[in-house]
Design a protein around this motif. Structure first.
Motif, short mmCIF file in Angstrom:
data_model
loop_
_atom_site.label_atom_id
_atom_site.label_comp_id
_atom_site.label_asym_id
_atom_site.label_seq_id
_atom_site.Cartn_x
_atom_site.Cartn_y
_atom_site.Cartn_z
N HIS A 188 0.52 -1.11 -0.42
CA HIS A 188 -0.16 -0.19 0.74
C HIS A 188 0.94 1.12 0.38
O HIS A 188 0.50 2.70 0.59
N VAL A 189 2.21 0.97 0.13
CA VAL A 189 2.95 2.33 -0.53
C VAL A 189 2.97 2.92 -1.98
O VAL A 189 3.33 1.85 -3.06
N SER A 190 2.65 3.96 -2.16
CA SER A 190 3.09 4.89 -3.49
C SER A 190 3.71 4.56 -4.18
O SER A 190 5.41 3.92 -3.46
N ASN A 191 4.12 4.45 -5.75
CA ASN A 191 5.24 3.41 -5.84
C ASN A 191 5.95 4.97 -6.92
O ASN A 191 7.45 4.49 -7.65
N ASP A 192 5.44 6.34 -6.09
CA ASP A 192 5.60 7.70 -6.97
C ASP A 192 6.98 7.92 -5.93
O ASP A 192 6.54 8.11 -4.81
N TRP A 193 8.05 8.34 -5.99
CA TRP A 193 9.22 8.94 -6.02
C TRP A 193 8.74 10.57 -4.23
O TRP A 193 8.99 9.82 -2.72
N ASP A 194 8.71 10.52 -4.75
CA ASP A 194 7.65 11.95 -4.21
C ASP A 194 7.17 11.59 -2.38
O ASP A 194 7.09 12.62 -1.84
N THR A 195 6.22 11.44 -3.02
CA THR A 195 4.62 10.09 -2.55
C THR A 195 6.09 10.31 -1.01
O THR A 195 5.31 9.89 -0.09
N ILE A 196 6.49 9.25 -1.53
CA ILE A 196 7.39 8.18 -0.85
C ILE A 196 7.82 9.15 -0.09
O ILE A 196 8.18 8.77 1.54
N ASP A 198 7.87 12.40 0.82
CA ASP A 198 6.47 12.57 1.51
C ASP A 198 6.31 11.95 2.99
O ASP A 198 6.20 12.73 4.31
N THR A 199 6.20 10.94 2.90
CA THR A 199 5.20 9.74 3.69
C THR A 199 6.61 9.47 4.84
O THR A 199 6.97 9.44 6.04
N PHE A 200 8.43 8.96 4.13
CA PHE A 200 9.02 8.34 5.21
C PHE A 200 10.13 10.10 5.11
O PHE A 200 10.76 9.10 6.10
N GLY A 201 10.13 10.79 4.77
CA GLY A 201 10.89 11.52 5.20
C GLY A 201 12.68 11.22 5.08
O GLY A 201 12.67 11.12 3.99
N GLU A 202 13.15 11.56 6.07
CA GLU A 202 14.53 11.76 6.18
C GLU A 202 14.81 10.06 5.91
O GLU A 202 15.60 9.36 5.48
N LYS A 203 13.82 8.69 6.60
CA LYS A 203 14.19 6.99 6.63
C LYS A 203 13.98 7.02 5.13
O LYS A 203 13.97 6.19 4.81
N SER A 204 13.65 7.74 3.89
CA SER A 204 13.41 7.30 2.74
C SER A 204 14.89 6.68 2.35
O SER A 204 14.65 5.99 1.62
N VAL A 284 17.19 -2.00 -9.29
CA VAL A 284 16.73 -1.87 -8.17
C VAL A 284 16.71 -0.20 -7.99
O VAL A 284 17.70 0.44 -8.82
N GLU A 285 16.24 0.70 -7.64
CA GLU A 285 16.86 1.70 -6.89
C GLU A 285 17.12 2.04 -5.32
O GLU A 285 15.94 1.81 -4.93
N ILE A 286 17.56 2.76 -5.01
CA ILE A 286 17.85 2.64 -3.65
C ILE A 286 17.81 4.26 -3.27
O ILE A 286 19.08 5.04 -3.76
N ILE A 287 17.32 5.14 -2.01
CA ILE A 287 17.69 6.29 -2.10
C ILE A 287 19.04 6.59 -1.09
O ILE A 287 18.96 6.13 0.13
N ARG A 288 20.06 7.63 -1.04
CA ARG A 288 21.33 6.91 -0.99
C ARG A 288 20.83 8.13 -0.13
O ARG A 288 21.78 7.97 1.36
N ASP A 289 20.62 9.52 -0.38
CA ASP A 289 20.71 10.38 0.23
C ASP A 289 19.53 11.46 0.05
O ASP A 289 18.90 11.29 -1.39
N ILE A 290 19.24 11.99 1.63
CA ILE A 290 18.04 13.17 0.54
C ILE A 290 17.86 14.39 1.19
O ILE A 290 18.03 14.51 2.90
N GLU A 291 17.56 15.49 0.58
CA GLU A 291 17.52 17.13 1.22
C GLU A 291 16.11 17.24 1.42
O GLU A 291 15.51 17.27 0.26
#
Length: 308
Positions: A188-196, A198-204, A284-291
């Motif tokens: 039930h988690v969106s596959n749109d990165w921006d929604t992800i 917004d949902t998980f913040g720095e825990k993305s 495979v796509e992994i978020i290494r860092d996010i601002e």
């Protein structure tokens, strides 16, 4: 965080990721004092779209005379500040139309600085030859390649194409062998990165996306992307990624245009070097860092399975 602050922080890193951001590449050629003013203007453009500020107002708020701002901006960016602002607004419009199927067009127009849905419609027709309804439909029935082509039409113009593609041509990639990996599937988690984000913040940075290679030519509605927590304990893993060779790159982007250019270049390099995709594997796509700011970016790790 402003454009100037981000540039400064990234230049101080020992091993910064590959930066695929036209604005950063162009600003670096300016003297520091001019760079700061332009970075302020760009930040205003990105952070306050809904206000509908004109480029003249943005120049004034950035302590630059409109005359000098227009001349210097056009020389540096290969488009006028008005054209840049219009293109930026349309980038956000297209993103919302693709990713937010329930978001009303009038609300998207207001969010992106258009006075009405009619003015937004005219801008879309002029730039893309499509209506808002047609763009939205492509986000469901279109393929990743088709939507990437739409996004690329709103990329930063260059004398020989787009700056995103020009930067992507220098994308550093490497072949890496990975052992079997796993993740805790998050239903039930969106596959749109921006929604992800917004949902998980720095825990993305705990999030992994797995998309079957053999589905990448299908329409978005027929693609099953799995989203999960790759940092969960092994006992919680419910999906796994097979061991094997992956063609990889880490890249920092701030827009859909940069994201699309990086992935397109990665697959292009794989083809040009004669590698064969593992059709049974996953992209495979992994978020290494996010601002977590309006002008901050994301460092993606893209990993494509290869047959050796």
């Amino acid at each position: 965080m402003t454009f100037a602050t981000t540039i400064s922080l990234m230049s101080e890193q020992n091993s910064p990721p590959f930066v695929l951001v036209p604005e950063y590449a162009l600003l670096e050629s300016l003297p520091k004092n001019v760079q700061t003013r332009f970075a302020t203007a760009l930040t205003l453009m990105h952070e306050d779209l809904a206000s509908g500020l004109s480029w003249e107002q943005i120049a004034t708020q950035s302590a630059i005379s409109p005359f000098h701002f227009h001349r210097q901006f056009t020389e540096l960016f290969n488009e006028t500040p008005g054209q840049y602002l219009s293109r930026l607004r349309l980038q956000y419009v297209v993103h919302y139309l693709f990713a937010e199927q329930d978001y009303k067009v009038i609300d998207i127009a207001q969010e992106c600085g258009f006075s009405s849905s009619q003015s937004l419609g005219k801008a879309l027709k002029k730039a893309l030859g499509l209506t808002a309804k047609q763009v939205r439909a492509l986000g469901v029935s279109g393929t990743p390649r088709q939507t990437a082509e739409i996004i690329s039409k709103l990329a930063h113009p260059d004398a020989q194409g787009t700056i995103e593609n020009k930067l992507a041509a220098k994308l550093p990639c490497e072949l890496v062998w990975y052992p079997q990996r796993g993740m805790k599937f998050l239903p039930h988690v969106s596959n749109d990165w921006d929604t992800i984000f917004d949902t998980f913040g720095e825990k993305s940075t705990r999030i992994m996306a797995m998309t079957p290679i053999n589905q990448l030519e299908k329409s978005w509605q027929d693609i099953e992307t799995h989203i999960g927590d790759w940092q969960a304990s092994v006992s919680e893993h419910t999906l796994s990624v097979a061991e094997g060779h992956y063609f990889c790159c880490d890249v920092y982007v701030v827009s859909d245009a940069g994201y699309a250019a990086a992935l397109e270049q990665l697959f292009s390099i794989i083809e040009s070097q004669g590698y064969q995709l593992d059709e049974k594997g996953y992209l495979v796509e992994i978020i290494r860092d996010i601002e977590m700011t309006d002008t901050g970016g994301v460092t993606f790790s893209f990993q494509v399975p290869i047959k050796i």
